[in-house]
Design an enzyme around this catalytic site. Sequence first.
Site, short mmCIF file in Angstrom:
data_model
loop_
_atom_site.label_atom_id
_atom_site.label_comp_id
_atom_site.label_asym_id
_atom_site.label_seq_id
_atom_site.Cartn_x
_atom_site.Cartn_y
_atom_site.Cartn_z
N GLU A 118 5.16 -11.40 2.47
CA GLU A 118 3.66 -11.23 2.86
C GLU A 118 2.98 -10.07 1.90
O GLU A 118 3.50 -9.17 1.84
CB GLU A 118 3.42 -10.90 4.33
CG GLU A 118 1.98 -11.27 4.65
CD GLU A 118 1.04 -10.01 4.73
OE1 GLU A 118 0.53 -9.87 3.57
OE2 GLU A 118 1.12 -9.36 5.71
N LYS A 147 13.32 -1.27 8.24
CA LYS A 147 12.97 -0.21 7.25
C LYS A 147 11.54 0.03 7.35
O LYS A 147 10.77 -0.52 6.74
CB LYS A 147 13.61 -0.27 5.66
CG LYS A 147 13.57 1.14 4.98
CD LYS A 147 13.50 1.13 3.64
CE LYS A 147 12.18 0.90 2.86
NZ LYS A 147 11.10 1.89 3.26
N SER A 202 3.69 -4.94 -1.44
CA SER A 202 3.17 -5.20 -2.81
C SER A 202 3.67 -6.53 -3.32
O SER A 202 4.90 -6.59 -3.22
CB SER A 202 3.24 -3.93 -3.69
OG SER A 202 4.54 -3.55 -4.02
N THR A 203 2.90 -7.08 -4.32
CA THR A 203 3.56 -8.42 -4.95
C THR A 203 4.63 -8.03 -6.01
O THR A 203 5.55 -8.74 -5.99
CB THR A 203 2.36 -9.28 -5.68
OG1 THR A 203 1.19 -9.59 -4.58
CG2 THR A 203 2.76 -10.36 -6.28
#
Length: 791
Positions: free
Chosen positions: A257, A183, A236-237
């Site tokens: 990541e 995606k 994003s984290t």
Amino acid sequence: MEYGPAPESAAPAQQWIATHSGAFDLYIGGVWRKSVAGETFETFDPATGQPLAAVAQAGADDVEAAVEAARGAQAAWWELGAHGRARYLYALARQVQKHSRLFAVLEALDNGKPIRETRDIDIPLVARHFYHHAGWAQLMPTEMPDYQPVGVIGQIIPWNFPLLMLAWKIAPALAMGNTVVLKPAEYTPLTALLFAEVCAEIGLPAGVVNILTGDGSTGALLTQHAGIDKIAFTGSTEVGRLIRQATAGSGKKLSLELGGKSPFLIFDDADLDAAVEGLVDAIWFNQGQVCCAGSRLLVQENVADRVYRKVRARMETLRVGSPLDKTTDIGAIVAPVQLERITSLVQQGQAEGATLWQSANTCPSTGCFFPPTLFTDVAPSSVLAQEEIFGPVLVSMTFRTPAEAVELANNTRYGLAASVWTENIGLALDIAPKLKAGTVWVNSTNLFDAASGFGGYRESGYGREGGREGLWEYVKVKERPKTRSASIATPKPVAKEVLPAANALPSIDRTPKLYIAGKQARPDSGYSIPVLDPQGNVLGHVGEGTRKDIRNAVEAARGAGSWAKSNGHLRAQILYYLAENLAYRSTEFAAQIARMTGQNHATAMQEVDLCLERCYFYAAWADKYDGAVHQTAGRNVTLAMNEPLGVIGIACPTESPLLGLLSLVLPAIAMGNATVVLPSERYPLAATDLYQVLETSDLPGGVINIVTGKRDSLAEILAQHDEVASVWYVGTPEGGKRVEHASTGNMKRTWVQDETQCDWRDSVVGQGAEFLRQATQVKNIWIPYTDEVSW
Ligand code: NAI
Ligand code: MG
């Protein structure tokens, strides 16, 4: 001299979009399909705000169809064999190169990044990635003979390097025999759709690559789908955390990541002009929308003013403008929402008292643009210093000594990358290992290559992409016939009521304590738990550890930091000594195991013998688990170093109480980690008997800490602890789920195994490379060299 505009024509990309009538479907099972619900959304050119095309929004039915297509294609793709897959990967590389102009223009239009970067960096790296992994496909049978594909991989990628992130995900997955559902990000779907066409052009078997466009909700559906064996995510984290929680207990492999706040260190002896050029690449490449952007400038105080002057002068020459202009340095921010985020963080920074500087160059008045920005007078704890801004905003702080530089550099939740600038190689190679980051660039920045792994420490995530180290994410150990069942056969005993014999003296009760910082410690609760033999007779008691005990044990483990710096030879000697002391008492240990488990003495003795062998095995590895020097493109030495993680929490299996524990603890400590160990809950006395062996083996206090008690609750507490870098859990599926779910505080690594599936006596699965990989993280240190001398 003024620059004139040098625009690249948008025509090829516009024509390509026009041939699709400006609308794109989903690529599932080798054909284009409309989304079942019929929903679509638009993607924009952020430099103009104009819509580029409508793309399908994939929903639950589409995810279902794509996973089914990928599943259906996987066995044949694997059976096609190494050479067959290598041919296809090579064809993908060739075809990307043939369409490179179209890819470069389309990427610049959809993302807003300068054509100079898409043309010279993104697309060449994409081709390089497929070439490199064509090689790995070919080499898999000889280099990884004991491994097989994971299966169907769900891949979710961000918008900052749309096609490059696609290549980083798809190339290794396909090389190792997996099939994928990918995606792309909602702001930048177009190059992924063009890539789908390329897959069709080269005749890639249907279903091997499936592309689903959609937003976060499509991503969430993918992560929750039971038919997916692994999720690979970049972004994003915050979303990484959601994905870890959503996949907890599902058995899916996971690589993440995530964000970064990478330091860029300039020492006073650096070549300051080169460093400032590096800085331009570090923070103004891709408008600063780079996970490893050198966004925190740390400069030695005595050269700070000179550096700032040079940076400001250089900023004046940076041109912000049309992505398609070949002279543009800084293009558009990907979307209005990101521009708002940057603007808001910059305003917060000003409100906190930091000093802002922007060049006099103007930005285009329409579209999403943000000028290059420098902040000085930034406090280390401020929003500017701690939050990932993901824009062209550099924040700066000063340091006096190398020690202070390291402290400031590591003062972040993240750990993706770092740059170190100094002409002193000794200083650079002293600093690099001390930085908590997956990549360290010496006198360079933002260097990437398919031959080198890339990935984070700490909240920047786990897993590596690229190089040999990246392949492990896409394989699993080949299933082998079981040598014996490891399942827990013995039902949990019930305590007998023991009536004191007439006239008998009470026995001298021995309640082993916990083992923390090399000393026995009373459990905080003051409670103890009886240990029963299979008939229900009480063999002894052990302390019931609590959250407080775990905290103390973690603190002790953190205090054993010098173990990580000790050399492999020393660690090997201590493991041999441990074997020697264990051998001396082997009969006693065997008797204890036999008493607890009801096994006969010979079987128990076998377990102790295997423990001795395992001590030797990891003593052997302690000074031999070498890193590598990667052959990255360009003139670099890229050192891939295996580093310990720090503190590893280890929850041990119920059965094989001594062998299970040592099989896990030995590789962890051999690689320089400190451990907090939760021994077998039912048979803990083998662990508590081990204290004396540890004490006589010169193992420094704090390297192994042992907390007895309720394994699953204590494991969850370990998983919640922010100073624990990884938790290894061998137990029940429910306990494993709790560990994975609780791990998201500091995004620690987890390694969860079902204890009924582990046979510790099997020397192929009970020890080996997987244990060493789990005990280490790879740091890549790039050291470029130049042709200063010509012969
Ligand atoms: P994001 O993390 O939301 O987007 C990345 C990808 O995840 C996209 O494909 C998105 O559709 C997908 N996604 C979103 N929610 C999801 C969910 N619940 N489950 C599964 N997939 C989901 O990042 P976003 O919102 O575009 O950017 C916000 C911030 O994140 C940025 O300002 C930046 O700080 C950071 N970021 C970091 C990146 C990196 O490479 N480290 C890349 C992109 C963003
Ligand atoms: Mg777009």
